[in-house]
Design a protein around this motif. Structure first.
Motif, mmCIF file in Angstrom:
data_model
loop_
_atom_site.group_PDB
_atom_site.id
_atom_site.type_symbol
_atom_site.label_atom_id
_atom_site.label_comp_id
_atom_site.label_asym_id
_atom_site.label_seq_id
_atom_site.Cartn_x
_atom_site.Cartn_y
_atom_site.Cartn_z
ATOM 1 N N LEU A 1 0.802 -1.224 0.000
ATOM 2 C CA LEU A 1 0.000 0.000 0.000
ATOM 3 C C LEU A 1 0.833 1.272 0.000
ATOM 4 O O LEU A 1 0.294 2.372 0.137
ATOM 5 N N GLU A 2 2.108 1.152 -0.188
ATOM 6 C CA GLU A 2 2.997 2.310 -0.079
ATOM 7 C C GLU A 2 2.628 3.447 -1.015
ATOM 8 O O GLU A 2 2.595 4.607 -0.645
ATOM 9 N N THR A 3 2.334 3.124 -2.279
ATOM 10 C CA THR A 3 2.097 4.182 -3.266
ATOM 11 C C THR A 3 0.768 4.888 -3.045
ATOM 12 O O THR A 3 0.569 5.996 -3.523
ATOM 13 N N SER A 4 -0.149 4.250 -2.323
ATOM 14 C CA SER A 4 -1.484 4.818 -2.147
ATOM 15 C C SER A 4 -1.669 5.430 -0.758
ATOM 16 O O SER A 4 -2.784 5.730 -0.357
ATOM 17 N N LYS A 5 -0.591 5.638 -0.019
ATOM 18 C CA LYS A 5 -0.726 6.007 1.380
ATOM 19 C C LYS A 5 -1.383 7.362 1.605
ATOM 20 O O LYS A 5 -1.925 7.618 2.676
ATOM 21 N N SER A 6 -1.352 8.230 0.609
ATOM 22 C CA SER A 6 -1.924 9.555 0.810
ATOM 23 C C SER A 6 -3.381 9.652 0.374
ATOM 24 O O SER A 6 -4.012 10.680 0.589
ATOM 25 N N SER A 7 -3.926 8.602 -0.247
ATOM 26 C CA SER A 7 -5.268 8.729 -0.810
ATOM 27 C C SER A 7 -6.281 7.709 -0.295
ATOM 28 O O SER A 7 -7.456 8.034 -0.145
ATOM 29 N N ILE A 8 -5.883 6.496 -0.042
ATOM 30 C CA ILE A 8 -6.854 5.438 0.250
ATOM 31 C C ILE A 8 -7.556 5.681 1.594
ATOM 32 O O ILE A 8 -6.927 5.951 2.605
ATOM 33 N N SER A 9 -8.888 5.604 1.561
ATOM 34 C CA SER A 9 -9.679 5.813 2.776
ATOM 35 C C SER A 9 -10.492 4.575 3.146
ATOM 36 O O SER A 9 -10.922 4.448 4.289
ATOM 37 N N GLU A 10 -10.715 3.675 2.189
ATOM 38 C CA GLU A 10 -11.496 2.472 2.463
ATOM 39 C C GLU A 10 -10.765 1.247 1.915
ATOM 40 O O GLU A 10 -10.451 1.186 0.732
ATOM 41 N N LEU A 11 -10.529 0.281 2.800
ATOM 42 C CA LEU A 11 -9.826 -0.947 2.428
ATOM 43 C C LEU A 11 -10.609 -2.136 2.953
ATOM 44 O O LEU A 11 -10.767 -2.308 4.162
ATOM 45 N N LEU A 12 -11.117 -2.950 2.034
ATOM 46 C CA LEU A 12 -11.953 -4.094 2.402
ATOM 47 C C LEU A 12 -11.181 -5.391 2.189
ATOM 48 O O LEU A 12 -10.889 -5.788 1.063
ATOM 49 N N LEU A 13 -10.835 -6.052 3.299
ATOM 50 C CA LEU A 13 -10.059 -7.297 3.259
ATOM 51 C C LEU A 13 -10.770 -8.432 3.969
ATOM 52 O O LEU A 13 -10.169 -9.481 4.217
ATOM 53 N N HIS A 14 -12.032 -8.268 4.298
ATOM 54 C CA HIS A 14 -12.741 -9.303 5.055
ATOM 55 C C HIS A 14 -12.987 -10.551 4.203
ATOM 56 O O HIS A 14 -12.923 -10.522 2.989
ATOM 57 N N ASP A 15 -13.255 -11.650 4.900
ATOM 58 C CA ASP A 15 -13.543 -12.940 4.258
ATOM 59 C C ASP A 15 -12.420 -13.399 3.343
ATOM 60 O O ASP A 15 -12.627 -13.700 2.170
ATOM 61 N N ASN A 16 -11.223 -13.452 3.890
ATOM 62 C CA ASN A 16 -10.073 -14.019 3.197
ATOM 63 C C ASN A 16 -9.443 -15.081 4.094
ATOM 64 O O ASN A 16 -10.106 -15.604 5.006
ATOM 65 N N LEU A 17 -8.183 -15.380 3.869
ATOM 66 C CA LEU A 17 -7.469 -16.385 4.672
ATOM 67 C C LEU A 17 -6.269 -15.764 5.377
ATOM 68 O O LEU A 17 -5.285 -16.438 5.667
#
Length: 360
Positions: free
Chosen positions: A217-233
């Motif tokens: 996520l390094e390149t997106s550190k100044s913009s990303i506000s929502e990160l959906l990682l649920h239901d994985n392993l």
């Protein structure tokens, strides 16, 4: 022009559908006004709506049992082809609207990767919204996005994707929303979003991801506000992932992952507890559980772990603190010793000078 109650109901229903499908109104002024009915001159199986405030033509071909992309009006800006039986896209499928089309809805068709020409989206340099949701795309090709310089919203949900090429999105630097949820993705290249510095929402939920690579996520550190990682392993989250650098992050979903709550997660626990006010999701009922203890990630603390390195760090910190206190308490004595030493050196120098003068 006067509308009957039925006409107004149909118009409102259509505009409501458009708004909730996040196609037309995302790229048309929200105060677009009533979409007025018109006739599609080139294809009578579809409906055309002219949105007067936006000066755009919306072509709705939803659920028309189409097997091919129909003939399109030359000034089409928004095209809805979802819920059809379209099986292929060739290099001329959108040639009539390549200069005008802004949003393209192709979800719930029968498209497969091998039947989508590498030139299917050629020339669509004004396209901002593209949805291929619920098709059979085992893979996506880099060449599809070669001309999609203006693309901001990309929906690839429920496409049976298994692998994602490292540079697949490099030609679309304007992407703000990427939805790769509900697929069979097992791994993510660390540089997958290296060119996307404007990403606001990233959806990776309901996949088979076990490990999120370092610096993902390094390149997106100044913009990303929502990160959906649920239901994985996912079993753990390393600090090298870069979550702590996402200064605008307010929505993080991690529930339904088999987290191994151990010393590797200590940094994450501290980070989330120190940033609870930032996260909207922490107040919800969907909280990530530890697979090896009956607690949620948010409820853990250092006493739940027995990490030797933690106690070494604590011991070192305490030792440094004690030394600083001793130094502070002994500071007057140290200053006096230094002063005495300076005076003694000065006295010796004066004696040496006097002795030299006498000999002279």
């Amino acid at each position: 022009m006067r509308f009957s109650n039925l006409d107004l109901f149909v118009v409102v229903l259509i505009c409501y559908y458009i708004q909730n499908s996040r196609t037309i109104t995302d790229f048309c002024n929200k105060n677009c006004g009533i979409c007025q009915n018109s006739t599609c001159e080139r294809n009578d199986s579809c409906k055309c709506y002219y949105c007067q405030d936006c000066n755009s033509l919306c072509v709705d071909c939803d659920s028309k049992m189409l097997e091919n992309v129909p003939n399109l009006e030359f000034n089409t800006t928004h095209l809805n082809l979802q819920n059809n039986k379209i099986t292929k896209l060739d290099g001329n499928s959108f040639i009539n609207v390549s200069c005008t089309i802004v949003s393209l809805e192709l979800s719930k068709n029968k498209l497969v990767s091998t039947n989508i020409s590498k030139y299917a989206f050629r020339g669509l340099d004004q396209l901002q919204y593209l949805s291929l949701k619920e098709n059979y795309l085992s893979q996506i090709q880099i060449i599809w996005f070669a001309d999609l310089k203006s693309l901001t919203h990309l929906i690839l949900e429920k496409c049976n994707l298994m692998n994602i090429s490292e540079d697949v999105f490099r030609q679309s630097p304007s992407l703000k929303l990427i939805n790769l949820g509900d697929n069979n993705i097992k791994s993510l290249p660390s540089t997958l979003f290296s060119k996307q510095i404007r990403i606001n929402r990233l959806e990776l939920h309901n996949n088979l991801i076990k490990y999120v690579p370092d610096a993902f996520l390094e390149t997106s550190k100044s913009s990303i506000s929502e990160l959906l990682l649920h239901d994985n392993l996912i079993e753990t989250i390393h600090s090298s992932l870069g979550l702590q650098h996402l200064t605008n992050l307010t929505n993080l979903t991690l529930f339904s992952n088999p987290f191994k709550c151990n010393c590797d997660l200590v940094w994450f626990i501290n980070w989330t507890q120190n940033n609870k006010r930032r996260f909207k999701v922490l107040s919800r009922n969907y909280k990530p559980l530890c697979d090896n203890m009956n607690k949620t990630l948010w409820d853990l603390n250092l006493r739940d772990f027995h990490c030797k390195w933690i106690w070494w760090e604590v011991a070192l910190s305490v030792s440094v603190a004690i030394l600083l206190v001793i130094f502070y308490l002994k500071l007057p004595y140290i200053r006096r010793c230094i002063s005495d030493l300076i005076h003694k050196q000065h006295y010796i120098k004066l004696q040496s000078t006097a002795a030299a003068e006498e000999r002279g």
